[in-house]
Design a protein around this motif. Structure first.
Motif, PDB file in Angstrom:
ATOM      1  N   MET A   1       0.815  -1.216   0.000  1.00 16.32           N
ATOM      2  CA  MET A   1       0.000   0.000   0.000  1.00 16.32           C
ATOM      3  C   MET A   1       0.846   1.262   0.000  1.00 16.32           C
ATOM      4  O   MET A   1       0.527   2.240  -0.657  1.00 16.32           O
ATOM      5  CB  MET A   1      -0.921   0.009   1.211  1.00 16.32           C
ATOM      6  N   ILE A   2       1.929   1.271   0.770  1.00 19.32           N
ATOM      7  CA  ILE A   2       2.792   2.437   0.896  1.00 19.32           C
ATOM      8  C   ILE A   2       4.218   2.010   0.558  1.00 19.32           C
ATOM      9  O   ILE A   2       4.724   1.034   1.114  1.00 19.32           O
ATOM     10  CB  ILE A   2       2.734   3.016   2.323  1.00 19.32           C
ATOM     11  N   ILE A   3       4.866   2.735  -0.351  1.00 17.50           N
ATOM     12  CA  ILE A   3       6.244   2.402  -0.720  1.00 17.50           C
ATOM     13  C   ILE A   3       7.144   3.611  -0.476  1.00 17.50           C
ATOM     14  O   ILE A   3       6.682   4.750  -0.422  1.00 17.50           O
ATOM     15  CB  ILE A   3       6.367   1.947  -2.176  1.00 17.50           C
ATOM     16  N   ASP A   4       8.434   3.355  -0.342  1.00 14.97           N
ATOM     17  CA  ASP A   4       9.365   4.447  -0.088  1.00 14.97           C
ATOM     18  C   ASP A   4      10.017   4.923  -1.384  1.00 14.97           C
ATOM     19  O   ASP A   4       9.879   4.310  -2.444  1.00 14.97           O
ATOM     20  CB  ASP A   4      10.403   4.045   0.955  1.00 14.97           C
ATOM     21  N   GLN A   5      10.738   6.024  -1.277  1.00 16.03           N
ATOM     22  CA  GLN A   5      11.353   6.647  -2.446  1.00 16.03           C
ATOM     23  C   GLN A   5      12.416   5.752  -3.076  1.00 16.03           C
ATOM     24  O   GLN A   5      12.552   5.711  -4.310  1.00 16.03           O
ATOM     25  CB  GLN A   5      11.964   7.986  -2.030  1.00 16.03           C
ATOM     26  N   GLU A   6      13.157   5.046  -2.232  1.00 15.76           N
ATOM     27  CA  GLU A   6      14.225   4.195  -2.759  1.00 15.76           C
ATOM     28  C   GLU A   6      13.661   3.102  -3.654  1.00 15.76           C
ATOM     29  O   GLU A   6      14.265   2.755  -4.681  1.00 15.76           O
ATOM     30  CB  GLU A   6      15.026   3.585  -1.603  1.00 15.76           C
ATOM     31  N   TRP A   7      12.518   2.534  -3.276  1.00 18.34           N
ATOM     32  CA  TRP A   7      11.901   1.505  -4.111  1.00 18.34           C
ATOM     33  C   TRP A   7      11.525   2.081  -5.463  1.00 18.34           C
ATOM     34  O   TRP A   7      11.800   1.480  -6.513  1.00 18.34           O
ATOM     35  CB  TRP A   7      10.654   0.932  -3.433  1.00 18.34           C
ATOM     36  N   LEU A   8      10.886   3.251  -5.458  1.00 23.76           N
ATOM     37  CA  LEU A   8      10.462   3.836  -6.726  1.00 23.76           C
ATOM     38  C   LEU A   8      11.657   4.212  -7.582  1.00 23.76           C
ATOM     39  O   LEU A   8      11.652   3.992  -8.801  1.00 23.76           O
ATOM     40  CB  LEU A   8       9.587   5.063  -6.469  1.00 23.76           C
ATOM     41  N   LEU A   9      12.702   4.756  -6.978  1.00 24.25           N
ATOM     42  CA  LEU A   9      13.900   5.117  -7.742  1.00 24.25           C
ATOM     43  C   LEU A   9      14.489   3.892  -8.428  1.00 24.25           C
ATOM     44  O   LEU A   9      14.883   3.948  -9.604  1.00 24.25           O
ATOM     45  CB  LEU A   9      14.932   5.755  -6.811  1.00 24.25           C
ATOM     46  N   LYS A  10      14.513   2.773  -7.718  1.00 26.26           N
ATOM     47  CA  LYS A  10      15.079   1.535  -8.270  1.00 26.26           C
ATOM     48  C   LYS A  10      14.257   1.026  -9.452  1.00 26.26           C
ATOM     49  O   LYS A  10      14.810   0.469 -10.412  1.00 26.26           O
ATOM     50  CB  LYS A  10      15.146   0.477  -7.171  1.00 26.26           C
ATOM     51  N   HIS A  11      12.933   1.217  -9.397  1.00 23.06           N
ATOM     52  CA  HIS A  11      12.052   0.670 -10.428  1.00 23.06           C
ATOM     53  C   HIS A  11      11.533   1.729 -11.389  1.00 23.06           C
ATOM     54  O   HIS A  11      10.643   1.448 -12.205  1.00 23.06           O
ATOM     55  CB  HIS A  11      10.858  -0.029  -9.764  1.00 23.06           C
ATOM     56  N   LEU A  12      12.088   2.924 -11.331  1.00 21.32           N
ATOM     57  CA  LEU A  12      11.535   4.085 -12.018  1.00 21.32           C
ATOM     58  C   LEU A  12      11.325   3.873 -13.516  1.00 21.32           C
ATOM     59  O   LEU A  12      10.305   4.301 -14.074  1.00 21.32           O
ATOM     60  CB  LEU A  12      12.443   5.298 -11.782  1.00 21.32           C
ATOM     61  N   HIS A  13      12.258   3.221 -14.160  1.00 22.99           N
ATOM     62  CA  HIS A  13      12.213   3.126 -15.620  1.00 22.99           C
ATOM     63  C   HIS A  13      11.753   1.757 -16.135  1.00 22.99           C
ATOM     64  O   HIS A  13      11.917   1.458 -17.320  1.00 22.99           O
ATOM     65  CB  HIS A  13      13.575   3.481 -16.200  1.00 22.99           C
ATOM     66  N   GLN A  14      11.185   0.964 -15.256  1.00 22.15           N
ATOM     67  CA  GLN A  14      10.668  -0.327 -15.712  1.00 22.15           C
ATOM     68  C   GLN A  14       9.375  -0.141 -16.499  1.00 22.15           C
ATOM     69  O   GLN A  14       8.554   0.726 -16.183  1.00 22.15           O
ATOM     70  CB  GLN A  14      10.425  -1.246 -14.510  1.00 22.15           C
ATOM     71  N   GLU A  15       9.194  -0.963 -17.514  1.00 18.06           N
ATOM     72  CA  GLU A  15       8.046  -0.804 -18.404  1.00 18.06           C
ATOM     73  C   GLU A  15       6.718  -1.083 -17.724  1.00 18.06           C
ATOM     74  O   GLU A  15       5.677  -0.572 -18.139  1.00 18.06           O
ATOM     75  CB  GLU A  15       8.195  -1.730 -19.628  1.00 18.06           C
ATOM     76  N   ASN A  16       6.732  -1.887 -16.667  1.00 19.21           N
ATOM     77  CA  ASN A  16       5.482  -2.260 -16.009  1.00 19.21           C
ATOM     78  C   ASN A  16       5.137  -1.349 -14.834  1.00 19.21           C
ATOM     79  O   ASN A  16       4.320  -1.693 -13.988  1.00 19.21           O
ATOM     80  CB  ASN A  16       5.534  -3.711 -15.541  1.00 19.21           C
ATOM     81  N   ILE A  17       5.773  -0.160 -14.776  1.00 19.95           N
ATOM     82  CA  ILE A  17       5.495   0.817 -13.729  1.00 19.95           C
ATOM     83  C   ILE A  17       4.750   2.009 -14.330  1.00 19.95           C
ATOM     84  O   ILE A  17       5.144   2.533 -15.373  1.00 19.95           O
ATOM     85  CB  ILE A  17       6.797   1.320 -13.062  1.00 19.95           C
ATOM     86  N   ARG A  18       3.683   2.415 -13.657  1.00 17.94           N
ATOM     87  CA  ARG A  18       2.974   3.635 -14.035  1.00 17.94           C
ATOM     88  C   ARG A  18       2.926   4.538 -12.804  1.00 17.94           C
ATOM     89  O   ARG A  18       2.590   4.072 -11.706  1.00 17.94           O
ATOM     90  CB  ARG A  18       1.559   3.348 -14.523  1.00 17.94           C
ATOM     91  N   ILE A  19       3.255   5.792 -13.000  1.00 17.14           N
ATOM     92  CA  ILE A  19       3.308   6.749 -11.901  1.00 17.14           C
ATOM     93  C   ILE A  19       2.242   7.819 -12.128  1.00 17.14           C
ATOM     94  O   ILE A  19       2.107   8.344 -13.239  1.00 17.14           O
ATOM     95  CB  ILE A  19       4.703   7.391 -11.802  1.00 17.14           C
ATOM     96  N   VAL A  20       1.501   8.124 -11.075  1.00 19.05           N
ATOM     97  CA  VAL A  20       0.397   9.078 -11.192  1.00 19.05           C
ATOM     98  C   VAL A  20       0.609  10.225 -10.203  1.00 19.05           C
ATOM     99  O   VAL A  20       0.691  10.011  -9.000  1.00 19.05           O
ATOM    100  CB  VAL A  20      -0.954   8.389 -10.931  1.00 19.05           C
TER     101      VAL A  20
END
Length: 273
Positions: A1-20
Motif C-alpha cells: 500500500m505504501i512504498i518508499d522513495q528508494e523503491w520507486l527510484l530503483k524501479h523508475l524506468h521499468q516498463e510495467n510501472i505507471r506513476i500518477v
C-alpha cells in the motif's frame, strides 16, 4: 500500500510501472496541474481530484462523488494503466489526494497500486530526478472487478449510525472542532454522524510520511480488529489516509463512506450529533 522513495527510484524506468501525480490544492483548483507542469517524477501523468477523480456534484453523493466509472476507466486506459502494471500515486506530500487515487483503483479491483511515502516534497528533498516531460502511453484495456469490501454506502452507514453495541465502528477523520460541531467552514451543517469516534487523519502522518505501523496501532488501540470499520470525512478524500493507516496497522475490515458528511447531511431525515 505504501512504498518508499528508494523503491520507486530503483524501479523508475521499468516498463510495467505507471506513476500518477495527484497534485491538487483545495484552496486553488488550478494549482495541482501547475505544480505538475513545473516538474514531476519522470514518467508521471497527472490526475486531477476534481476533473479526473470526482464526478459532477448533485443533490446527493457529497462534494467529491465518484466520476462515471466508464469515463475514469477510459482515462486509466489512455494512461497505459491496466491490471498488469504496478501503479504508484503521489501528491505534493499532503497524502490525501494520492490516497484517493489509490482507493479508487483498489475499488476497481487493481491489486498492485501504492502510495509514495512523503510525496513529491519528500522526493525533491531526496534530490531524486524530476522532469517537465509529459509521457504518452499506448492505450490499453483495464479489466474491472469491483471490490465492494472497501465501499460503504449511505444506507450502510445509516444502518449502524448511533446503534448500541454495533459491530461496526464509524471513524470521523476530520479535525476535532469540526467533529464536535464547534465550527464548519465548508458544509451546510455542523456536527457528526451519530456514534462516530474521532481520529483526525493528519495524526497518522508526520511531514507527509506515514507513521510506523506500531504507532498507528497505538492510535487505534481503542478499536477491536474484529469489527468492521467505516471511515469518513467531509467529502471522502481526507478520510483515506486513515484508511491506509488502519490497513498498515493490521485492520482488515475497512470501508470508505465515499459521500461522507457532505452526503449524510443532504438527507433531511439523517440525524446529526
Amino acid at each position: 500500500m505504501i512504498i518508499d522513495q528508494e523503491w520507486l527510484l530503483k524501479h523508475l524506468h521499468q516498463e510495467n510501472i505507471r506513476i500518477v501525480d495527484c497534485s491538487f490544492s483545495l484552496a486553488n483548483a488550478a494549482k495541482g496541474r501547475q505544480e505538475y507542469d513545473k516538474n514531476h517524477i519522470p514518467g508521471a501523468i497527472h490526475f486531477d481530484l476534481e476533473k479526473d477523480l470526482s464526478g459532477e456534484v448533485s443533490e446527493h453523493g457529497g462534494r467529491h462523488p465518484l466520476p462515471p466509472i466508464k469515463e475514469f476507466i477510459d482515462k486509466l486506459e489512455h494512461a497505459g494503466i491496466d491490471e498488469n502494471v504496478t501503479v504508484v500515486a503521489y501528491d505534493q506530500g499532503e497524502g490525501a489526494f494520492a490516497a484517493r487515487f489509490w482507493w479508487m483503483l483498489t475499488y476497481l479491483g487493481h491489486e498492485k497500486v501504492f502510495v509514495l511515502d512523503g510525496g513529491f516534497s519528500g522526493w525533491k528533498d531526496g534530490n531524486y530526478p524530476v522532469t517537465t516531460e509529459v509521457p504518452v502511453f499506448e492505450k490499453t484495456t483495464f479489466m474491472t472487478k469491483l471490490n465492494h469490501e472497501v465501499f460503504a454506502s449511505m444506507e450502510d452507514v445509516r444502518a449502524v449510525a448511533g446503534a448500541v453495541d454495533s459491530q461496526t465502528i464509524l471513524i470521523d477523520s476530520r479535525e476535532e472542532r469540526r467533529y464536535l460541531g464547534l465550527e464548519e467552514p465548508i458544509d451546510k451543517k455542523a456536527g457528526r454522524i451519530p456514534g462516530a469516534i474521532n481520529k483526525p487523519w493528519f495524526e497518522g502522518l508526520n511531514a507527509g510520511y506515514y507513521k510506523p505501523a506500531d504507532v498507528q496501532r497505538e492510535r487505534f488501540n481503542d478499536i477491536s480488529p474484529d469489527k468492521q470499520i467505516i471511515v469518513y470525512c467531509g467529502s471522502g478524500v481526507t478520510a483515506l489516509p486513515n484508511f491506509l493507516a488502519l490497513k498498515a496497522a493490521g485492520f482488515e475490515k475497512v470501508k470508505l463512506y465515499l459521500g461522507s458528511f457532505s452526503d449524510w447531511i443532504s438527507y433531511r431525515e439523517n440525524e446529526i450529533d
